[in-house]
Design a protein around this motif. Structure first.
Motif, PDB file in Angstrom:
ATOM      1  N   ALA A 202       1.823  -0.497  -1.904  1.00  0.00           N
ATOM      2  CA  ALA A 202       2.619   0.060  -0.791  1.00  0.00           C
ATOM      3  C   ALA A 202       3.089  -1.072   0.115  1.00  0.00           C
ATOM      4  O   ALA A 202       4.260  -1.116   0.517  1.00  0.00           O
ATOM      5  N   ALA A 203       2.174  -1.989   0.416  1.00  0.00           N
ATOM      6  CA  ALA A 203       2.520  -3.077   1.333  1.00  0.00           C
ATOM      7  C   ALA A 203       3.591  -3.982   0.713  1.00  0.00           C
ATOM      8  O   ALA A 203       4.582  -4.325   1.367  1.00  0.00           O
ATOM      9  N   ILE A 204       3.391  -4.360  -0.541  1.00  0.00           N
ATOM     10  CA  ILE A 204       4.348  -5.272  -1.182  1.00  0.00           C
ATOM     11  C   ILE A 204       5.712  -4.595  -1.331  1.00  0.00           C
ATOM     12  O   ILE A 204       6.757  -5.187  -1.067  1.00  0.00           O
ATOM     13  N   SER A 205       5.680  -3.344  -1.750  1.00  0.00           N
ATOM     14  CA  SER A 205       6.930  -2.606  -1.944  1.00  0.00           C
ATOM     15  C   SER A 205       7.707  -2.509  -0.638  1.00  0.00           C
ATOM     16  O   SER A 205       8.919  -2.755  -0.597  1.00  0.00           O
ATOM     17  N   ALA A 206       7.006  -2.184   0.438  1.00  0.00           N
ATOM     18  CA  ALA A 206       7.688  -2.074   1.739  1.00  0.00           C
ATOM     19  C   ALA A 206       8.231  -3.433   2.157  1.00  0.00           C
ATOM     20  O   ALA A 206       9.389  -3.547   2.582  1.00  0.00           O
ATOM     21  N   ALA A 207       7.396  -4.456   1.995  1.00  0.00           N
ATOM     22  CA  ALA A 207       7.809  -5.797   2.427  1.00  0.00           C
ATOM     23  C   ALA A 207       9.064  -6.247   1.686  1.00  0.00           C
ATOM     24  O   ALA A 207       9.984  -6.806   2.285  1.00  0.00           O
ATOM     25  N   ARG A 208       9.102  -5.981   0.398  1.00  0.00           N
ATOM     26  CA  ARG A 208      10.268  -6.406  -0.392  1.00  0.00           C
ATOM     27  C   ARG A 208      11.513  -5.594  -0.052  1.00  0.00           C
ATOM     28  O   ARG A 208      12.624  -5.973  -0.408  1.00  0.00           O
ATOM     29  N   ASN A 209      11.283  -4.441   0.582  1.00  0.00           N
ATOM     30  CA  ASN A 209      12.424  -3.632   1.002  1.00  0.00           C
ATOM     31  C   ASN A 209      12.736  -3.831   2.487  1.00  0.00           C
ATOM     32  O   ASN A 209      13.327  -2.966   3.121  1.00  0.00           O
ATOM     33  N   GLY A 210      12.271  -4.953   3.028  1.00  0.00           N
ATOM     34  CA  GLY A 210      12.680  -5.325   4.387  1.00  0.00           C
ATOM     35  C   GLY A 210      11.857  -4.755   5.514  1.00  0.00           C
ATOM     36  O   GLY A 210      12.307  -4.708   6.657  1.00  0.00           O
ATOM     37  N   VAL A 211      10.638  -4.312   5.192  1.00  0.00           N
ATOM     38  CA  VAL A 211       9.790  -3.684   6.213  1.00  0.00           C
ATOM     39  C   VAL A 211       8.694  -4.667   6.619  1.00  0.00           C
ATOM     40  O   VAL A 211       8.101  -5.327   5.771  1.00  0.00           O
ATOM     41  N   LYS A 212       8.430  -4.730   7.922  1.00  0.00           N
ATOM     42  CA  LYS A 212       7.364  -5.619   8.400  1.00  0.00           C
ATOM     43  C   LYS A 212       6.045  -4.844   8.356  1.00  0.00           C
ATOM     44  O   LYS A 212       5.893  -3.811   9.012  1.00  0.00           O
ATOM     45  N   ASN A 535       3.733  10.968  11.128  1.00  0.00           N
ATOM     46  CA  ASN A 535       4.094   9.621  10.659  1.00  0.00           C
ATOM     47  C   ASN A 535       3.016   9.040   9.738  1.00  0.00           C
ATOM     48  O   ASN A 535       2.741   7.850   9.781  1.00  0.00           O
ATOM     49  N   LEU A 536       2.420   9.914   8.934  1.00  0.00           N
ATOM     50  CA  LEU A 536       1.354   9.442   8.038  1.00  0.00           C
ATOM     51  C   LEU A 536       1.693   9.784   6.586  1.00  0.00           C
ATOM     52  O   LEU A 536       1.873  10.950   6.231  1.00  0.00           O
ATOM     53  N   MET A 537       1.771   8.731   5.775  1.00  0.00           N
ATOM     54  CA  MET A 537       1.914   8.938   4.325  1.00  0.00           C
ATOM     55  C   MET A 537       0.578   8.599   3.669  1.00  0.00           C
ATOM     56  O   MET A 537      -0.313   8.030   4.295  1.00  0.00           O
ATOM     57  N   MET A 538       0.438   8.965   2.429  1.00  0.00           N
ATOM     58  CA  MET A 538      -0.776   8.561   1.718  1.00  0.00           C
ATOM     59  C   MET A 538      -0.455   8.256   0.250  1.00  0.00           C
ATOM     60  O   MET A 538       0.471   8.812  -0.336  1.00  0.00           O
ATOM     61  N   ALA A 539      -1.255   7.337  -0.282  1.00  0.00           N
ATOM     62  CA  ALA A 539      -1.204   7.030  -1.711  1.00  0.00           C
ATOM     63  C   ALA A 539      -2.629   6.755  -2.152  1.00  0.00           C
ATOM     64  O   ALA A 539      -3.432   6.236  -1.387  1.00  0.00           O
ATOM     65  N   GLY A 540      -2.927   7.144  -3.396  1.00  0.00           N
ATOM     66  CA  GLY A 540      -4.300   6.968  -3.884  1.00  0.00           C
ATOM     67  C   GLY A 540      -4.941   8.309  -4.148  1.00  0.00           C
ATOM     68  O   GLY A 540      -4.254   9.316  -4.317  1.00  0.00           O
ATOM     69  N   ARG A 541      -6.262   8.331  -4.146  1.00  0.00           N
ATOM     70  CA  ARG A 541      -6.939   9.579  -4.486  1.00  0.00           C
ATOM     71  C   ARG A 541      -6.930  10.574  -3.331  1.00  0.00           C
ATOM     72  O   ARG A 541      -7.363  11.720  -3.497  1.00  0.00           O
ATOM     73  N   LEU A 566       5.707   4.703  -1.650  1.00  0.00           N
ATOM     74  CA  LEU A 566       5.489   4.708  -0.197  1.00  0.00           C
ATOM     75  C   LEU A 566       6.234   3.558   0.476  1.00  0.00           C
ATOM     76  O   LEU A 566       6.828   3.729   1.535  1.00  0.00           O
ATOM     77  N   GLY A 567       6.186   2.408  -0.165  1.00  0.00           N
ATOM     78  CA  GLY A 567       6.884   1.259   0.412  1.00  0.00           C
ATOM     79  C   GLY A 567       8.383   1.508   0.489  1.00  0.00           C
ATOM     80  O   GLY A 567       9.042   1.156   1.477  1.00  0.00           O
ATOM     81  N   MET A 568       8.930   2.131  -0.549  1.00  0.00           N
ATOM     82  CA  MET A 568      10.362   2.456  -0.553  1.00  0.00           C
ATOM     83  C   MET A 568      10.676   3.467   0.550  1.00  0.00           C
ATOM     84  O   MET A 568      11.653   3.326   1.290  1.00  0.00           O
ATOM     85  N   ALA A 569       9.824   4.488   0.653  1.00  0.00           N
ATOM     86  CA  ALA A 569      10.034   5.520   1.677  1.00  0.00           C
ATOM     87  C   ALA A 569       9.934   4.895   3.070  1.00  0.00           C
ATOM     88  O   ALA A 569      10.679   5.273   3.986  1.00  0.00           O
ATOM     89  N   ALA A 570       9.034   3.937   3.223  1.00  0.00           N
ATOM     90  CA  ALA A 570       8.884   3.279   4.523  1.00  0.00           C
ATOM     91  C   ALA A 570      10.177   2.568   4.909  1.00  0.00           C
ATOM     92  O   ALA A 570      10.571   2.551   6.079  1.00  0.00           O
ATOM     93  N   SER A 571      10.837   1.984   3.928  1.00  0.00           N
ATOM     94  CA  SER A 571      12.081   1.266   4.243  1.00  0.00           C
ATOM     95  C   SER A 571      13.166   2.256   4.682  1.00  0.00           C
ATOM     96  O   SER A 571      13.981   1.947   5.550  1.00  0.00           O
ATOM     97  N   ILE A 572      13.150   3.448   4.088  1.00  0.00           N
ATOM     98  CA  ILE A 572      14.144   4.459   4.505  1.00  0.00           C
ATOM     99  C   ILE A 572      13.804   4.976   5.902  1.00  0.00           C
ATOM    100  O   ILE A 572      14.677   5.179   6.740  1.00  0.00           O
ATOM    101  N   CYS A 573      12.501   5.183   6.137  1.00  0.00           N
ATOM    102  CA  CYS A 573      12.071   5.620   7.481  1.00  0.00           C
ATOM    103  C   CYS A 573      12.565   4.625   8.529  1.00  0.00           C
ATOM    104  O   CYS A 573      13.031   5.001   9.600  1.00  0.00           O
ATOM    105  N   LYS A 574      12.453   3.348   8.194  1.00  0.00           N
ATOM    106  CA  LYS A 574      12.868   2.309   9.151  1.00  0.00           C
ATOM    107  C   LYS A 574      14.385   2.329   9.343  1.00  0.00           C
ATOM    108  O   LYS A 574      14.875   2.378  10.463  1.00  0.00           O
ATOM    109  N   GLU A 575      15.083   2.344   8.228  1.00  0.00           N
ATOM    110  CA  GLU A 575      16.552   2.258   8.310  1.00  0.00           C
ATOM    111  C   GLU A 575      17.163   3.479   8.994  1.00  0.00           C
ATOM    112  O   GLU A 575      18.064   3.354   9.809  1.00  0.00           O
TER     113      GLU A 575
END
Lengths: 621, 338
Positions: A202-212, A535-541, A566-575
């Protein structure tokens, strides 16, 4: 950080001395300068109050831990050690985890870890100390998981250590000043809590999509169950329909070799760590356990985390959070709706659900293995183990996933007991193999090389989303337009092993698995965000699935792909300045585009050909 | 290691029995240099039904070796089907004990199973070595996790035969079958009535064959499970979507497909001249939630430049309160539709 703590010790002590002429020094064991062979265990800190040091020597006493403390006054000091006799809950024999406290190299007469079965303060007697620096050491006597949370030295004869763990925590916070001055971790768009495969992706995906991003992990390594601390290999398939590029990141950061309970190098902790460190948009907070949340009108404002080594507190503010803790800790603390145990059949009409709801979850695994040594290797003939005999003996050299226990117990509140029972079973069996007439020759050269002390959980809380995925969705392939990461493993539900249950009634430590094959199934996005925390997403079990549906989605290649989403969705949430639900309702086409594109390196060869699992692909109809 | 080397050495000597009068269609080379010959199995009308090979392979179990003499049969897709052994030369376990009927039944299930752990393991990891007391050497014990999967005393027989039955021969058979794909073969594939055959079909047909067999392919998409319908539409040549028959089929059946099949169809329709009834039926599929499907349908209507349809599109958007994203909205406002 250590200097900071030392300074606090001194300041507090001096002020106390000037005010009352009494000095009470509080030492956190996990903050020791030198941990020796002791390990930090934070798994139960929400229940017993703190991380602690543990002597995980697998039968061989570990090297001493030590730290330096400054005593502002010479005089007599009363000693208290917060510890427990962990084996007492199953045995009235001599305690498993015993240790000594040494001051300036001299052991106190009292042996610790041998008294109360519960966490509490053990009085260690009185010592006379000079003014100035002294060295405090922990000397392990057994190698069997003795544990020390904290030490108090006081020259106040009337001083009574606080037993109630909540009040004790208040005391700790006041003593160290943590609550008064929690540190602001920085400015982030997205805070991911949990550094297993889901959270890391999630972290890497968001980061690569421009999210801090801030990534918080409560262990010193990333990977969770796939780390070298737990050693479960990745499972399930990636690069499947309807989004064949989902999984590229899992392929990029996952280990090349498969196998449970294998040597440490199999799990490639550094590969995951370096993948995160290479992302300029990620701030990584290892050794931080998130345990407090500030919520306003269903929106999380802040998440607080405590450093499991120093106790220092940090807070994270962001418009968006992801609960990748496995236990659903953040959702739970924020008041998110959640599910536990098994739903009754009438809840979702699932054929596999029981008639009556119960608290049976899948268990946690304590894996282990031995290695053959050139020379014979001894192992203590433990008296505190479970009663054992030839019928119970497992004449093996590796305990895989099926060394699983805790089904029916609470995977958060009872987890220390669950983990300890798993270890107890391993030690009991091994002691028998190494010392009984029937088997000792056969196992003479076997050396118990590794036993997990971070147990691998399968199931705890499941946070409720706008949709709850159920068995029929999977078996009847009822796909929804908001499908995301495809789950492909069978519906793989674990139950106590009937044979093992006969030998250990009500306390099985082995499990069996029952499988139902499915076609790869895209998990609806509505299962990946909380129903009532905006403002809460989840991934995992901990995503929104029934107990039965958890059987398939819990595999780590699948949870990693959830993280990618999740990381992709985070980038859309930001944009779009929207919420996860807003992504579903108003911007889902953007997420579809990102999922089609993928986030990992698409040019890497697909080398992870292990543990793909049986799935209905082409061959069956 | 010793057993592993022994297996490799012996596999190198693997060969097929030469049969007078029969012509092999290809030879299958093993990685270690050995080979076996594969023959076609045709019925009395000459229709290809499958393949077979008579194989003699040396196998060793704990240093006791013998020649396995076995006839393997595969179907048109290269799936292993069955084996036969000569009455006088049955398969044997350790110490030359012949297979029981139960052992044969188990071997059959092993050879047709692709979910076994032991088949994916390197040969040297199949056993754990234990030093024999007073003997110069090691004896092997089957790794616990795979014990249940294999026949006791016939670990390497199971391992060797599984890799012959499911090894490179599979791809060779599939290539050969694909080369022979004609109308008769297509009928055979359809008769097999399993999605693996149907997948093979959609991956093997030529453009002409797609054209000639389109109705039956479309019928398969209605019956297929999982992602078969999506994959089938992706394989159908784009120009066939111009056909009136296919467009009529879509008008009738589009709504029956899963979202992902629908998305695949819409992708195929990009750049295709679509009939007015088909576009109207697609407009009906718009839903209120913003989605990739909505985007594609809107784009198709715009691309077909029919003012009447654009008007209908605008009305549908207003009526259903379709949630468009800003780009779509701007585009439609620019066209004066919204």
């Amino acid at each position: 950080m250590k200097n900071y703590l030392s300074a606090l010790f001194i300041c507090f002590c001096l002020s106390k001395v000037s005010a009352q002429k009494k000095t009470t020094i509080f030492i956190e064991a996990e903050s020791f300068d030198n941990k020796g062979g002791w390990v930090i265990d934070q798994q139960f800190m929400d229940v017993m109050g703190s991380s602690f040091l543990m002597a995980h020597g697998m039968g061989k006493p570990v090297a001493d831990a030590s730290t330096k403390v400054i005593f502002p006054e010479a005089g007599d000091y009363f000693v208290y050690v917060r510890t427990r006799n962990w084996s007492a809950q199953w045995s009235d024999q001599e305690a498993a985890g015993q240790f000594k406290l040494l001051i300036n190299g001299k052991a106190l007469e009292k042996t610790f870890g041998a008294d109360s079965a519960e966490w509490g303060w053990t009085h260690g007697g009185k010592v006379t100390l000079k003014k100035g620096e002294a060295t405090i050491s922990l000397k392990d006597l057994t190698g069997f998981n003795g544990r020390c949370d904290a030490i108090i030295l006081t020259n106040d004869p009337a001083y009574k250590p606080i037993e109630d763990f909540k009040k004790l925590n208040d005391f700790r916070n006041e003593y160290f000043g943590f609550d008064q001055n929690p540190k602001d971790a920085g400015d982030f768009d997205f805070v991911v809590i949990g550094g297993g495969m889901a959270g890391t992706c999630a972290a890497i995906s968001a980061a690569r999509n421009g999210v801090k991003v801030a990534l918080i992990q409560n262990r010193p390594v990333l990977g969770g169950n796939n780390s070298s601390e737990v050693r479960v290999h990745l499972g399930g398939r990636i690069n499947l329909e309807p989004y064949p590029n989902l999984g590229n990141l899992v392929n990029e950061i996952g280990p090349e070799e498969g196998g449970n309970a294998q040597p440490k190098s199999y799990y490639e902790d550094d590969k995951k760590l370096n993948a995160v460190l290479n992302e300029p948009n990620i701030s990584l907070f290892l050794n931080h356990h998130a345990n407090k949340v500030e919520v306003n009108n269903g929106t999380i404002n802040k998440v607080y985390a405590v450093n499991i080594e120093t106790g220092e507190k940090v807070f994270f503010e962001a418009p968006l959070f992801a609960d990748c803790t496995g236990d659903g800790t953040i959702g739970f603390l924020a008041g998110a709706e959640y599910m536990t145990g098994r739903e009754s059949r009438e809840v979702y009409n699932e054929p596999t659900a029981p008639e009556v709801a119960d608290n049976l979850t899948m268990g946690a695994s304590v894996q282990w293995f031995s290695e053959k040594a050139e020379e014979p290797v001894s192992f203590p003939d433990i008296k505190w183990g479970l009663p054992w005999n030839s019928e119970k003996a497992e004449e093996i050299t590796k305990g895989d996933w099926e060394w699983e226990t805790g089904m029916g117990l609470d995977m958060t509140l009872d987890f220390e007991q669950i983990r300890d029972y798993g270890m107890l079973a391993v030690y009991s069996n091994w002691s028998y193999l190494k010392n009984s007439e029937a088997t000792k020759n056969k196992f003479a050269h076997e050396n118990l090389k590794w036993v997990a002390y971070v147990a691998g959980k399968r199931e705890s809380r499941r946070l409720k989303g706008d949709y709850v995925l159920i068995e029929q969705d999977l078996t009847e392939h009822r796909v929804y337009p908001d499908g995301t990461a495809p789950t492909s493993w069978t519906i793989d539900l674990h139950y106590p092993d009937p044979e093992n249950s006969k030998l250990f009634p009500g306390a099985a430590f082995k499990s069996i698995a029952k499988h139902i094959k499915i076609y790869p199934y895209p998990i609806p996005f509505r299962c990946l965000y909380s129903k009532n925390i905006n403002n809460l997403m989840m991934a995992g079990r901990d995503i929104s699935v029934s107990h039965v549906a958890l059987g398939t989605v819990r595999l780590m290649r699948t949870t990693g792909m959830m993280g990618e989403v999740l990381g992709m969705a985070a980038s859309i949430c930001k944009e779009k300045e929207t919420s996860p639900r807003g992504v579903y309702e108003n911007h889902f086409a953007s997420l579809e585009n990102l999922m089609q594109k993928g986030v990992g390196n698409p040019n890497l060869p697909a080398i992870q050909d292990y543990n793909l699992g049986g799935t209905l692909m082409e061959g069956e109809k | 290691m010793k057993s592993f080397l022994l297996i490799l050495t012996l596999l190198a000597g693997l060969f097929s029995v030469f049969l007078e009068g029969e012509t092999p269609v290809f030879r299958v080379k093993m990685q270690n240099g050995g080979y076996f010959q594969v023959f076609e199995n045709r019925d009395s009308l000459g229709i290809l039904k499958g393949y077979w090979s008579n194989i003699i392979a040396p196998v060793c179990e704990d240093s006791v070796c013998y020649n396995v003499d076995i006839l393997f049969k595969w179907n048109l897709l290269g799936d292993f089907v069955a084996y036969e052994t000569p009455e006088k030369s049955p398969l044997t376990k350790l110490d030359h004990i012949p297979f029981t009927p139960a052992d044969n039944q188990k071997l059959q299930s092993i050879l047709t199973n692709h979910d076994l752990i032991f088949t994916g393991m390197p040969a040297e990891k199949l056993i754990v070595k234990t030093k024999k007391e007073g003997i110069d050497g090691y004896s092997g014990a089957t790794v616990t996790t795979i014990k249940e999967e294999v026949i006791e005393g016939a670990l390497y027989t199971c391992y060797t035969l599984w890799h012959i039955a499911n090894g490179p021969v599979v791809d060779s058979i599939r290539s050969h079958t694909k080369k022979l794909m004609d109308d008769q073969m297509i009928q055979e594939m359809l008769k097999m009535n399993n999605s693996k055959a149907h997948y093979f079909l959609i991956n093997s047909l030529s453009e002409t064959q797609y054209k000639n067999h389109l109705p039956v392919i479309l019928k398969l998409t209605l019956e297929g499970k999982g992602y078969f319908p999506k994959n089938a539409f992706e394989k159908i040549p784009s120009h066939l979507f111009e056909q009136q028959g296919l467009q009529e089929f879509l008008i009738k059946n589009y709504h029956e497909y899963s979202y992902y099949t629908q998305m695949a169809i819409l992708k195929k329709l990009q750049g295709v001249r679509l009939s007015k009834p088909l576009l109207l039926s697609l407009i009906e599929q718009l839903d209120e939630r913003n989605s990739g499907q909505n985007q594609r349908i809107v784009n198709l209507v715009i691309a077909n430049e029919n003012k009447e349809l654009l008007k209908v599109l605008g009305e549908e958007i207003r009526l259903k309160e379709v949630n468009l994203n800003s780009e779509q909205r701007e585009k439609l406002e620019g066209l004066g539709i919204l």
